[in-house]
Structure formats: C-alpha cells, structure tokens
Design a protein around this motif. Structure first.
Motif, PDB file in Angstrom:
ATOM      1  N   TYR A  95       1.349   8.945   1.844  1.00 46.40           N
ATOM      2  CA  TYR A  95       2.407   8.315   2.071  1.00 46.40           C
ATOM      3  C   TYR A  95       2.761   8.776   3.624  1.00 46.40           C
ATOM      4  N   VAL A  96       2.545   9.921   3.865  1.00 48.10           N
ATOM      5  CA  VAL A  96       3.873  10.487   5.330  1.00 48.10           C
ATOM      6  C   VAL A  96       2.606  10.129   6.419  1.00 48.10           C
ATOM      7  N   ASN A  97       1.517  10.561   5.953  1.00 46.89           N
ATOM      8  CA  ASN A  97       0.190   9.912   7.265  1.00 46.89           C
ATOM      9  C   ASN A  97       0.556   8.511   7.698  1.00 46.89           C
ATOM     10  N   CYS A  98       0.695   7.482   6.723  1.00 46.34           N
ATOM     11  CA  CYS A  98       0.497   5.932   6.795  1.00 46.34           C
ATOM     12  C   CYS A  98       1.247   6.193   7.570  1.00 46.34           C
ATOM     13  N   LEU A  99       3.104   6.472   7.326  1.00 51.46           N
ATOM     14  CA  LEU A  99       3.428   6.048   7.766  1.00 51.46           C
ATOM     15  C   LEU A  99       3.880   6.372   9.073  1.00 51.46           C
ATOM     16  N   ARG A 100       3.360   7.733   9.098  1.00 50.87           N
ATOM     17  CA  ARG A 100       3.730   8.078  10.467  1.00 50.87           C
ATOM     18  C   ARG A 100       2.945   6.932  11.594  1.00 50.87           C
ATOM     19  N   LYS A 101       1.683   7.291  11.237  1.00 54.90           N
ATOM     20  CA  LYS A 101       1.453   5.618  12.095  1.00 54.90           C
ATOM     21  C   LYS A 101       2.012   4.551  13.200  1.00 54.90           C
ATOM     22  N   TYR A 102       3.040   4.543  11.708  1.00 54.64           N
ATOM     23  CA  TYR A 102       3.719   2.997  12.708  1.00 54.64           C
ATOM     24  C   TYR A 102       4.190   3.675  13.061  1.00 54.64           C
ATOM     25  N   LYS A 103       5.155   4.660  12.622  1.00 55.96           N
ATOM     26  CA  LYS A 103       6.274   5.161  13.573  1.00 55.96           C
ATOM     27  C   LYS A 103       6.269   5.622  14.658  1.00 55.96           C
ATOM     28  N   ALA A 104       5.319   6.467  14.986  1.00 56.08           N
ATOM     29  CA  ALA A 104       4.840   7.310  16.556  1.00 56.08           C
ATOM     30  C   ALA A 104       4.489   5.888  17.277  1.00 56.08           C
ATOM     31  N   ALA A 105       3.674   4.974  16.141  1.00 50.46           N
ATOM     32  CA  ALA A 105       2.119   4.218  17.401  1.00 50.46           C
ATOM     33  C   ALA A 105       3.614   4.397  18.681  1.00 50.46           C
ATOM     34  N   SER A 106       2.375   3.761  19.759  1.00 50.03           N
ATOM     35  CA  SER A 106       2.868   3.498  20.442  1.00 50.03           C
ATOM     36  C   SER A 106       4.044   2.518  21.306  1.00 50.03           C
ATOM     37  N   VAL A 107       2.850   0.984  20.717  1.00 53.71           N
ATOM     38  CA  VAL A 107       3.301   0.078  20.477  1.00 53.71           C
ATOM     39  C   VAL A 107       3.457  -0.711  18.958  1.00 53.71           C
ATOM     40  N   LEU A 108       3.964  -1.607  18.297  1.00 55.76           N
ATOM     41  CA  LEU A 108       3.560  -1.243  16.922  1.00 55.76           C
ATOM     42  C   LEU A 108       3.813  -2.885  17.068  1.00 55.76           C
ATOM     43  N   ILE A 109       3.171  -3.656  16.230  1.00 60.56           N
ATOM     44  CA  ILE A 109       3.019  -4.821  16.228  1.00 60.56           C
ATOM     45  C   ILE A 109       3.044  -5.103  14.304  1.00 60.56           C
ATOM     46  N   ILE A 110       4.559  -5.872  13.595  1.00 59.64           N
ATOM     47  CA  ILE A 110       4.860  -6.127  12.807  1.00 59.64           C
ATOM     48  C   ILE A 110       4.865  -7.332  12.239  1.00 59.64           C
ATOM     49  N   ASP A 111       3.886  -8.119  11.732  1.00 59.15           N
ATOM     50  CA  ASP A 111       3.712  -9.299  10.987  1.00 59.15           C
ATOM     51  C   ASP A 111       3.478  -9.413   9.949  1.00 59.15           C
ATOM     52  N   ASP A 112       4.482 -10.809   9.818  1.00 56.73           N
ATOM     53  CA  ASP A 112       5.390 -10.944   8.773  1.00 56.73           C
ATOM     54  C   ASP A 112       6.938 -10.407   7.915  1.00 56.73           C
ATOM     55  N   LYS A 124       1.604  -1.096  -0.377  1.00 59.02           N
ATOM     56  CA  LYS A 124      -0.270   0.518  -0.053  1.00 59.02           C
ATOM     57  C   LYS A 124       0.636   1.213   0.104  1.00 59.02           C
ATOM     58  N   LEU A 125       2.185   1.660   0.662  1.00 60.72           N
ATOM     59  CA  LEU A 125       2.676   2.712   0.884  1.00 60.72           C
ATOM     60  C   LEU A 125       3.601   2.608  -0.638  1.00 60.72           C
ATOM     61  N   LYS A 126       3.744   1.360  -0.973  1.00 57.00           N
ATOM     62  CA  LYS A 126       5.018   1.570  -2.338  1.00 57.00           C
ATOM     63  C   LYS A 126       3.649   2.577  -3.839  1.00 57.00           C
ATOM     64  N   GLN A 127       2.232   1.641  -3.520  1.00 56.47           N
ATOM     65  CA  GLN A 127       1.251   2.445  -4.356  1.00 56.47           C
ATOM     66  C   GLN A 127       1.132   3.766  -4.253  1.00 56.47           C
ATOM     67  N   ASN A 128       1.075   3.782  -3.142  1.00 58.00           N
ATOM     68  CA  ASN A 128       0.432   5.660  -3.092  1.00 58.00           C
ATOM     69  C   ASN A 128       2.367   6.617  -2.237  1.00 58.00           C
ATOM     70  N   ILE A 129       3.056   6.349  -3.110  1.00 52.87           N
ATOM     71  CA  ILE A 129       4.434   6.816  -2.201  1.00 52.87           C
ATOM     72  C   ILE A 129       4.468   8.339  -3.013  1.00 52.87           C
ATOM     73  N   LEU A 130       4.021   8.780  -4.200  1.00 54.91           N
ATOM     74  CA  LEU A 130       3.494   9.260  -5.496  1.00 54.91           C
ATOM     75  C   LEU A 130       2.668  10.824  -4.582  1.00 54.91           C
ATOM     76  N   ASP A 131       1.588   9.870  -3.307  1.00 51.39           N
ATOM     77  CA  ASP A 131       0.697  11.062  -2.494  1.00 51.39           C
ATOM     78  C   ASP A 131       0.884  10.989  -1.677  1.00 51.39           C
ATOM     79  N   GLU A 132       1.582  11.912  -1.482  1.00 51.17           N
ATOM     80  CA  GLU A 132       2.770  12.232   0.095  1.00 51.17           C
ATOM     81  C   GLU A 132       1.816  12.496   1.206  1.00 51.17           C
ATOM     82  N   GLU A 133       1.072  13.328   0.980  1.00 46.93           N
ATOM     83  CA  GLU A 133       0.171  13.333   2.274  1.00 46.93           C
ATOM     84  C   GLU A 133      -0.485  12.142   3.450  1.00 46.93           C
TER      85      GLU A 133
END
Length: 232
Positions: free
Chosen positions: A143-160, A132-141
């Motif tokens: 991409y940045v918001n989605c990335l921020r969700k995972y970067k700044a989460a209090s706890v992040l589960i990364i599965d597989d 999803k991130l790669k498909q929307n990399i040209l949609d800056e808003e």
C-alpha cells in the motif's frame, strides 16, 4: 527487473560502466553511454502509457468542433510551457466534463510528449488503482509503495477521477495523493467527468487543490454535442 528492457552492450558487456587501466596502475571508472539509453527505455516502461505512444498523440486527435479545437490548443500550450511552470503552484492541467470528448486522449498525448523529452510521467487509471489500493490496504508495504508511486511521481496523470461509485475511503486516498502533490508543487494532468464546480462541491479539500493547481489550464467541455462518439 526485466532484463529485456536493457541493451546488449558490446562496449561494457551490460555492466553499465567501463574500467580503464592507466600507466600509473590506477583504474578509472566511467559510465557507459548505454546507461542513458536504458534509463530512457525504463522511463517509458514504468510510465504505464508506453503502449499508447503511436495512438493517443496530438496528431491523431482530430478536432471536431470549436470546443475540441480549444481543448487541443490548451493541451499543446501546456506542453510547450511546461518547463517554465513546472515548479510553480499553478503547474497542472485538467480536462473536465463531457463523456467522449477526448479528455483521456489529450491527457495521454501530453504525457507522451513529456516522456519524449525524458520527463518522467506516471499514469494512474483512477478506478483500477483505487480498487487495487483498497483491496491491499492491509498489506502495508504494498500500500505504501503503491501510494508513494503516485504521490512522488515527477508528473502524474489521473485518468477518470471519481468515475463510478465513490465512498469515504476513495476520497481519503485521492486526497492523500493530491495534497502531497499540492504541497510539493508536483504537476498533475487530470481528466474527469466532473465539472470544476462539481469537484468543489463533492469534496472541497480535493476540488479546491485541483482547481488552484490547474487554474491556468482548466478545460471544461460541456454538452452532449461534444461527445464525438455519438456526434462524430
């Protein structure tokens, strides 16, 4: 925002606060108790694992051999010790190795237990979200918001983590997430078919950070005899 997430409160009329009038002509505003209830509902909704709350629990994980028993023990120990380690560099846990050994189950079970204590958790399905991130990399808003969700989460589960074919773009994206969390002492719960050695060999920048963060809770399950799908 989904209005169905919130209470129909007879006390405040769904405003979230109460205005009280006193004899001096001054109004005071207090938060209604429904705000905490709604906050908790929203917390579960945005986690991405709400639907698993009755399925992927510690209780439903049945150890089937010594390796699975140790894995479950590590998961429970991590949850019990979370509050005392959450601000440290080594505040994370990784379940690595054999397919079908219950790595996702235990990762989500930890997340569900943290959520039950009102600790915010966000679930990231590596393959789905990287695509999803790669498909929307040209949609800056987006991409940045989605990335921020995972970067700044209090706890992040990364599965597989690193499931499927991987290119430089995949590594760059996951490095940005992992490095931010590493630098800010934000916990991760990782599951991957990679071993610690393979993670390090595959990309030293990502692998070394994960290994350091998860050093006290590094669970490696090796061998097809630990695939409960075919051995159970």
């Amino acid at each position: 925002m989904d209005k169905n997430l919130f209470s129909s409160c007879p006390i405040c009329g769904n405003k979230g606060f109460i205005i009280k009038h006193n004899s001096s002509g001054q109004d005071t505003i207090t938060f209604c108790t429904c705000r905490e209830i709604d906050k908790t509902r929203l917390l579960w909704k945005v986690s991405g694992i709400e639907k698993e709350r009755n399925r992927l629990t510690f209780g439903s994980y049945k150890p089937y051999n010594e390796a699975s028993k140790k894995a479950k023990g590590a998961a429970i120990a991590y949850f019990k010790n979370f509050n005392s380690i959450k601000s440290n560099r080594r505040n994370s846990i990784a379940f690595l190795g054999q397919v079908g050994s219950g790595k996702t189950h235990l990762s989500v079970a930890i997340g569900l237990n943290l959520l039950s204590k009102d600790i915010p958790v966000v679930y990231m399905s590596y393959r789905d979200e990287i695509l999803k991130l790669k498909q929307n990399i040209l949609d800056e808003e987006f991409y940045v918001n989605c990335l921020r969700k995972y970067k700044a989460a209090s706890v992040l589960i990364i599965d597989d983590l690193f499931k499927g074919k991987i290119n430089d773009a995949d590594i760059n994206i996951i490095f940005e997430i992992i490095n931010y969390r590493y630098m800010n002492n934000l916990p991760i719960i990782v599951s991957s078919e990679f071993t610690a050695e393979r993670l390090l060999y595959f990309d030293e920048g990502v692998g070394s950070r994960i290994i350091e963060m998860c050093k006290d809770y590094m669970v490696e399950i090796l061998g097809k005899e630990n695939n409960f799908r075919i051995e159970g």
